[in-house]
Design a protein around this motif. Sequence first.
Motif, short mmCIF file in Angstrom:
data_model
loop_
_atom_site.label_atom_id
_atom_site.label_comp_id
_atom_site.label_asym_id
_atom_site.label_seq_id
_atom_site.Cartn_x
_atom_site.Cartn_y
_atom_site.Cartn_z
N LEU A 17 7.86 3.25 1.15
CA LEU A 17 8.85 2.18 1.05
C LEU A 17 10.17 2.66 1.64
O LEU A 17 10.49 3.85 1.61
CB LEU A 17 9.06 1.78 -0.41
N LEU A 18 10.93 1.74 2.18
CA LEU A 18 12.26 2.07 2.71
C LEU A 18 13.20 2.32 1.54
O LEU A 18 13.04 1.75 0.47
CB LEU A 18 12.78 0.90 3.53
N HIS A 19 14.17 3.17 1.76
CA HIS A 19 15.17 3.40 0.73
C HIS A 19 16.53 3.58 1.39
O HIS A 19 16.65 4.09 2.48
CB HIS A 19 14.83 4.63 -0.13
N GLY A 20 17.54 3.12 0.69
CA GLY A 20 18.91 3.27 1.17
C GLY A 20 19.62 4.29 0.31
O GLY A 20 19.03 4.88 -0.60
N TYR A 21 20.90 4.47 0.56
CA TYR A 21 21.67 5.47 -0.16
C TYR A 21 22.58 4.86 -1.22
O TYR A 21 23.37 5.54 -1.83
CB TYR A 21 22.45 6.34 0.83
N GLN A 22 22.48 3.55 -1.44
CA GLN A 22 23.24 2.85 -2.48
C GLN A 22 24.74 3.11 -2.39
O GLN A 22 25.42 3.18 -3.40
CB GLN A 22 22.70 3.24 -3.88
N TYR A 46 0.82 -1.22 0.00
CA TYR A 46 0.00 0.00 0.00
C TYR A 46 0.85 1.27 0.00
O TYR A 46 0.34 2.35 0.30
CB TYR A 46 -0.96 -0.01 1.19
N ALA A 47 2.12 1.14 -0.31
CA ALA A 47 3.02 2.31 -0.31
C ALA A 47 2.47 3.38 -1.25
O ALA A 47 2.05 3.10 -2.37
CB ALA A 47 4.42 1.90 -0.74
N GLY A 48 2.43 4.61 -0.74
CA GLY A 48 1.97 5.75 -1.54
C GLY A 48 0.47 5.92 -1.59
O GLY A 48 -0.03 6.85 -2.21
N GLN A 49 -0.28 5.02 -0.94
CA GLN A 49 -1.74 5.12 -0.93
C GLN A 49 -2.21 5.42 0.50
O GLN A 49 -1.62 4.95 1.46
CB GLN A 49 -2.37 3.80 -1.39
N ARG A 50 -3.27 6.19 0.62
CA ARG A 50 -3.81 6.50 1.95
C ARG A 50 -4.55 5.27 2.47
O ARG A 50 -5.48 4.78 1.84
CB ARG A 50 -4.74 7.70 1.88
N VAL A 51 -4.13 4.79 3.64
CA VAL A 51 -4.67 3.56 4.19
C VAL A 51 -4.77 3.67 5.71
O VAL A 51 -3.99 4.38 6.34
CB VAL A 51 -3.79 2.35 3.77
N SER A 52 -5.78 3.01 6.28
CA SER A 52 -5.89 2.89 7.73
C SER A 52 -5.29 1.54 8.12
O SER A 52 -5.65 0.51 7.55
CB SER A 52 -7.34 2.96 8.19
N VAL A 53 -4.38 1.56 9.08
CA VAL A 53 -3.68 0.35 9.50
C VAL A 53 -4.02 0.10 10.97
O VAL A 53 -4.00 1.01 11.79
CB VAL A 53 -2.15 0.51 9.33
N TYR A 54 -4.33 -1.16 11.28
CA TYR A 54 -4.67 -1.57 12.64
C TYR A 54 -3.59 -2.52 13.13
O TYR A 54 -3.20 -3.44 12.41
CB TYR A 54 -6.02 -2.27 12.67
N GLY A 55 -3.11 -2.29 14.35
CA GLY A 55 -2.08 -3.17 14.87
C GLY A 55 -1.80 -2.90 16.34
O GLY A 55 -2.48 -2.10 16.99
N VAL A 56 -0.80 -3.60 16.86
CA VAL A 56 -0.42 -3.53 18.27
C VAL A 56 0.97 -2.93 18.38
O VAL A 56 1.87 -3.30 17.61
CB VAL A 56 -0.46 -4.94 18.91
N GLY A 81 -5.92 -3.77 7.77
CA GLY A 81 -6.00 -2.42 7.26
C GLY A 81 -7.03 -2.31 6.16
O GLY A 81 -7.57 -3.32 5.70
N ASN A 82 -7.31 -1.09 5.77
CA ASN A 82 -8.23 -0.86 4.66
C ASN A 82 -8.03 0.53 4.09
O ASN A 82 -7.62 1.44 4.78
CB ASN A 82 -9.69 -1.05 5.10
N MET A 83 -8.34 0.63 2.80
CA MET A 83 -8.36 1.93 2.15
C MET A 83 -9.75 2.50 2.37
O MET A 83 -10.69 1.76 2.65
CB MET A 83 -8.02 1.79 0.67
N GLU A 84 -9.89 3.81 2.26
CA GLU A 84 -11.18 4.46 2.51
C GLU A 84 -12.26 3.86 1.62
O GLU A 84 -12.09 3.71 0.41
CB GLU A 84 -11.06 5.96 2.26
N GLY A 85 -13.38 3.48 2.24
CA GLY A 85 -14.51 2.94 1.49
C GLY A 85 -14.42 1.45 1.22
O GLY A 85 -15.35 0.87 0.67
N GLU A 86 -13.31 0.82 1.57
CA GLU A 86 -13.16 -0.62 1.35
C GLU A 86 -13.24 -1.35 2.67
O GLU A 86 -13.05 -0.78 3.73
CB GLU A 86 -11.83 -0.93 0.67
N LYS A 87 -13.53 -2.67 2.59
CA LYS A 87 -13.61 -3.44 3.83
C LYS A 87 -12.21 -3.79 4.34
O LYS A 87 -11.26 -3.84 3.56
CB LYS A 87 -14.47 -4.68 3.65
N LYS A 88 -12.13 -4.04 5.63
CA LYS A 88 -10.87 -4.34 6.28
C LYS A 88 -10.35 -5.70 5.81
O LYS A 88 -11.12 -6.64 5.65
CB LYS A 88 -11.08 -4.35 7.79
N MET A 89 -9.03 -5.80 5.57
CA MET A 89 -8.43 -7.07 5.18
C MET A 89 -7.20 -7.35 6.04
O MET A 89 -6.63 -6.43 6.63
CB MET A 89 -8.05 -7.07 3.70
#
Length: 167
Positions: free
Chosen positions: A85-90, A8-18, A44-52
């Motif tokens: 997404l994670l990125h390094g400096y190569q 879901y990188a770059g997308q607005r998402v609701s994330v549920y966790g501990v 998690g879920n994107m707006e308007g979609e069911k939780k997965m």
Amino acid sequence: ALMDISRYAGQRVSVYGVIHEIPKITILEEGKEQVSYLLFVKSGNMEGEKKMLLSGMLPVTVRQESGLPVPLQGDEIQVTGEPQLLHGYQNPAQYDSVAAAKRQGIRARMFIERQSLTVLSSNNSKTWRVMLASWRDRMIKNMQKVMPESHAAILAGMLFGGYANIP
């Protein structure tokens, strides 16, 4: 099938966790602080979609006003934002932080403001980790009362690890 939160990188998402580890608080400019959480992702879920069902570990950095309550290790929370997404400096001579994070199950991270975090349930059980974190926080607050903040930060770093607030 479980899907990693990095999809879901770059997308607005609701994330549920501990909250998996003790939150790390860093003082910023006057009246602001930054709280870093490591979230064990459950769904998690994107707006308007069911939780997965989702999987992975997600470092979440929250910028907030100083003094606001900080959820504790073991609390279940919801955060809404855009995973990155994670990125390094190569640089071949530099430590590969991306590979190290991936070995821990971390493939993305998220930066949010405090209003994008909701505590769903608090872990009120007094596990040894919660009691130890509480004792650690009290010790640091007491050190800050009796010595300059920079000295308290250095001593806390030596006793408990970390480098938060060390000038």
